[in-house]
Enzyme design. Sequence first.
Site, PDB file in Angstrom:
ATOM      1  N   LYS A  74       0.386   7.353 -23.874  1.00  0.00           N
ATOM      2  CA  LYS A  74       0.766   7.566 -25.108  1.00  0.00           C
ATOM      3  C   LYS A  74       2.366   7.336 -25.042  1.00  0.00           C
ATOM      4  O   LYS A  74       2.689   6.146 -25.132  1.00  0.00           O
ATOM      5  CB  LYS A  74       0.642   9.248 -25.261  1.00  0.00           C
ATOM      6  CG  LYS A  74      -1.004   9.315 -25.668  1.00  0.00           C
ATOM      7  CD  LYS A  74      -1.842   9.632 -24.460  1.00  0.00           C
ATOM      8  CE  LYS A  74      -3.152  10.143 -24.551  1.00  0.00           C
ATOM      9  NZ  LYS A  74      -4.269  10.377 -23.323  1.00  0.00           N
ATOM     10  N   PHE A 119      -6.555  21.334 -25.056  1.00  0.00           N
ATOM     11  CA  PHE A 119      -6.944  19.991 -25.023  1.00  0.00           C
ATOM     12  C   PHE A 119      -8.426  19.820 -24.257  1.00  0.00           C
ATOM     13  O   PHE A 119      -8.439  20.446 -23.201  1.00  0.00           O
ATOM     14  CB  PHE A 119      -5.965  19.002 -24.778  1.00  0.00           C
ATOM     15  CG  PHE A 119      -6.262  17.721 -24.801  1.00  0.00           C
ATOM     16  CD1 PHE A 119      -6.516  16.938 -26.153  1.00  0.00           C
ATOM     17  CD2 PHE A 119      -6.583  16.766 -23.846  1.00  0.00           C
ATOM     18  CE1 PHE A 119      -6.792  15.809 -26.142  1.00  0.00           C
ATOM     19  CE2 PHE A 119      -7.233  15.675 -23.915  1.00  0.00           C
ATOM     20  CZ  PHE A 119      -7.119  14.954 -25.189  1.00  0.00           C
ATOM     21  N   THR A 120      -9.062  18.840 -24.642  1.00  0.00           N
ATOM     22  CA  THR A 120     -10.321  18.765 -24.169  1.00  0.00           C
ATOM     23  C   THR A 120     -10.369  18.478 -22.581  1.00  0.00           C
ATOM     24  O   THR A 120     -11.111  19.598 -21.794  1.00  0.00           O
ATOM     25  CB  THR A 120     -11.173  17.486 -24.797  1.00  0.00           C
ATOM     26  OG1 THR A 120     -10.182  16.414 -24.297  1.00  0.00           O
ATOM     27  CG2 THR A 120     -11.353  17.658 -26.045  1.00  0.00           C
ATOM     28  N   ASP A 136       2.409  19.865 -20.843  1.00  0.00           N
ATOM     29  CA  ASP A 136       1.762  18.796 -21.099  1.00  0.00           C
ATOM     30  C   ASP A 136       2.707  17.776 -21.781  1.00  0.00           C
ATOM     31  O   ASP A 136       2.793  17.995 -22.857  1.00  0.00           O
ATOM     32  CB  ASP A 136       0.447  19.065 -21.648  1.00  0.00           C
ATOM     33  CG  ASP A 136      -0.482  17.831 -22.099  1.00  0.00           C
ATOM     34  OD1 ASP A 136       0.056  16.672 -21.874  1.00  0.00           O
ATOM     35  OD2 ASP A 136      -1.498  17.780 -21.983  1.00  0.00           O
ATOM     36  N   ARG A 162     -12.653  15.223 -34.277  1.00  0.00           N
ATOM     37  CA  ARG A 162     -11.856  16.289 -33.502  1.00  0.00           C
ATOM     38  C   ARG A 162     -12.374  17.490 -33.952  1.00  0.00           C
ATOM     39  O   ARG A 162     -11.592  18.282 -35.041  1.00  0.00           O
ATOM     40  CB  ARG A 162     -10.424  16.173 -33.763  1.00  0.00           C
ATOM     41  CG  ARG A 162      -9.716  14.915 -33.065  1.00  0.00           C
ATOM     42  CD  ARG A 162      -9.748  15.222 -31.291  1.00  0.00           C
ATOM     43  NE  ARG A 162     -10.891  15.124 -30.442  1.00  0.00           N
ATOM     44  CZ  ARG A 162     -10.708  14.533 -29.410  1.00  0.00           C
ATOM     45  NH1 ARG A 162      -9.576  14.378 -28.701  1.00  0.00           N
ATOM     46  NH2 ARG A 162     -11.907  14.390 -28.601  1.00  0.00           N
ATOM     47  N   TYR A 197       0.681  -1.273   0.086  1.00  0.00           N
ATOM     48  CA  TYR A 197       0.088  -0.072   0.001  1.00  0.00           C
ATOM     49  C   TYR A 197       1.028   1.166   0.065  1.00  0.00           C
ATOM     50  O   TYR A 197       0.527   2.352  -0.632  1.00  0.00           O
ATOM     51  CB  TYR A 197      -0.943  -0.104   1.085  1.00  0.00           C
ATOM     52  CG  TYR A 197      -2.004   1.216   1.100  1.00  0.00           C
ATOM     53  CD1 TYR A 197      -3.226   1.129   0.348  1.00  0.00           C
ATOM     54  CD2 TYR A 197      -1.691   2.245   1.767  1.00  0.00           C
ATOM     55  CE1 TYR A 197      -4.086   1.981   0.274  1.00  0.00           C
ATOM     56  CE2 TYR A 197      -2.551   3.620   1.729  1.00  0.00           C
ATOM     57  CZ  TYR A 197      -3.886   3.277   0.803  1.00  0.00           C
ATOM     58  OH  TYR A 197      -4.697   4.095   0.802  1.00  0.00           O
ATOM     59  N   PHE A 221     -18.339  14.707 -26.435  1.00  0.00           N
ATOM     60  CA  PHE A 221     -17.817  13.920 -27.532  1.00  0.00           C
ATOM     61  C   PHE A 221     -17.841  12.467 -27.376  1.00  0.00           C
ATOM     62  O   PHE A 221     -18.008  11.640 -28.095  1.00  0.00           O
ATOM     63  CB  PHE A 221     -16.530  14.363 -28.480  1.00  0.00           C
ATOM     64  CG  PHE A 221     -15.412  14.404 -27.304  1.00  0.00           C
ATOM     65  CD1 PHE A 221     -15.194  15.743 -26.612  1.00  0.00           C
ATOM     66  CD2 PHE A 221     -14.525  13.290 -27.017  1.00  0.00           C
ATOM     67  CE1 PHE A 221     -14.298  15.508 -25.490  1.00  0.00           C
ATOM     68  CE2 PHE A 221     -13.575  13.359 -26.304  1.00  0.00           C
ATOM     69  CZ  PHE A 221     -13.691  14.481 -25.356  1.00  0.00           C
TER      70      PHE A 221
END
Length: 462
Positions: free
Chosen positions: A262, A128-129, A219, A386, A76, A453
Amino acid sequence: MEKLKKRSWAEPFKIKSVELLKMTTREDRERALEEAGYNTFLLKSEDVYIDLLTDSGTNAMSDVQWAGLMVGDEAYAGSKNFYHLEEKLHQYYGYKYLVPTHQGRGAEHMLSQILIKKGDYIPGNMYFTTTRLHQELAGGTFVDVIIDEAHDPTNLHPFKGNIDLQKLESLINKVGAKKIPYVCIAATVNMAGGQPISMENLRQVRELCSKHGIKIFFDATRAMENAYFIKVREQGYGNKSMAEILREMCSYTDGCTMSAKKDLLVNIGGFLALNDYDIFEEARNMVVVYEGLHTYGGLAGRDMEAMALGIVEAIQEDHMKARIGQVEYVGEKLQSIGVPIVLPVGGHAIFLDAKKFLPHLQQIEFPAQTLAAELYLESGIRSMERGIVSAGRNKDTGDHYYPKLELVRLTFPRRVYTQAHCDVTAEAVEAVYERRNEIKGLEMVYEPKYLRFFQARFKRKM
Ligand code: F0G
């Protein structure tokens, strides 16, 4: 005998295990699409042949990463995999403090809540969303300060992810530096077509921000892909290693949010990385409320181990050459048959220009959503809208945002598909292109409140 003139490169791996795919008929796909409300996010994965919805969490892990799962330390607190990940973060990104999160938006949530006050402005190189939504939920307003070229699908600027310094400076002059908690820089810029930012631009933004005491958060979700573009496109970087370039990029920023799903070749995971101890202290407190203890942040030990190993595999130049090379291969094919795409081809995806592909449709007939649906129907290939659906509504006026870019993204998971899959994809796009004049638009029949979306439903216009 004809000579083979060129010397090709190929993937720096071989395939050890495969996942079988289900082939579908046009009738199967018609039914599946209807059930999914013409939204590719709502299709069942088993009804999809080649899945180009996203490169997020869809990567193939290496045998070494799979082996890493077996040495997951599922304690943990204080898992050894956390310390391994921390070591790789220091080594490759250079940030001081690590707070793991279940994925990128977990990090965006904490960063936004800690630094943004009501009435603040957060400039960035295109939205970015999830990033913008977290900024808005924290009371901030996102301001797009990307160069104009980024909004033009045909402009061949090599660094369309660059920040327009004049736009940034005039925002600072207008609202005052105190109202700008940080500048949010994405590398590469997803919504612009996977376009990179140059090192020179990063350096200049740093100078401007330092002058005004404004922080920069990165980012870094696809920063390694960005590093590769700097290496091959920017003067003075051709002989630098990917690792050196990444370190320099990060050195101009105060920390990063990361969706490890990614660049980092894993199926789940993310983190917030920081240099400032006070912000770290806040984040370490907050992560316990929303994600999990500060040494696992919603992840299993094994996930952190796969991520640590993924950092080392992803930074290899031969990996990146094959990864970006595959996307470029599809881009060249589509260009050669005249299909309108965003140029230059970006790092993670091909973006079809739906406005040009279906010029007879109004933006409110959702050209990109329509095109994504048609591509699925044609071939079982899943892509993503997009455009106007992803852009959502203005939080003050309630109107749709009408983005200049109305795109369909064909996103390539890393190390997953072969060149033959790429050929089939280009041929399917060509087949839809040939019957483009007969394609009718869509009407939205269900609209969720947040990130519409993902779950919106549509029907065909008569
Ligand atoms: N930032 C960028 C640039 C992204 O592309 C994403 C995710 C996130 C942040 C959020 O990370 O999904 O781990 O919470 N992009 C995915 C995509 C969903 O398909 O482009 P997350």
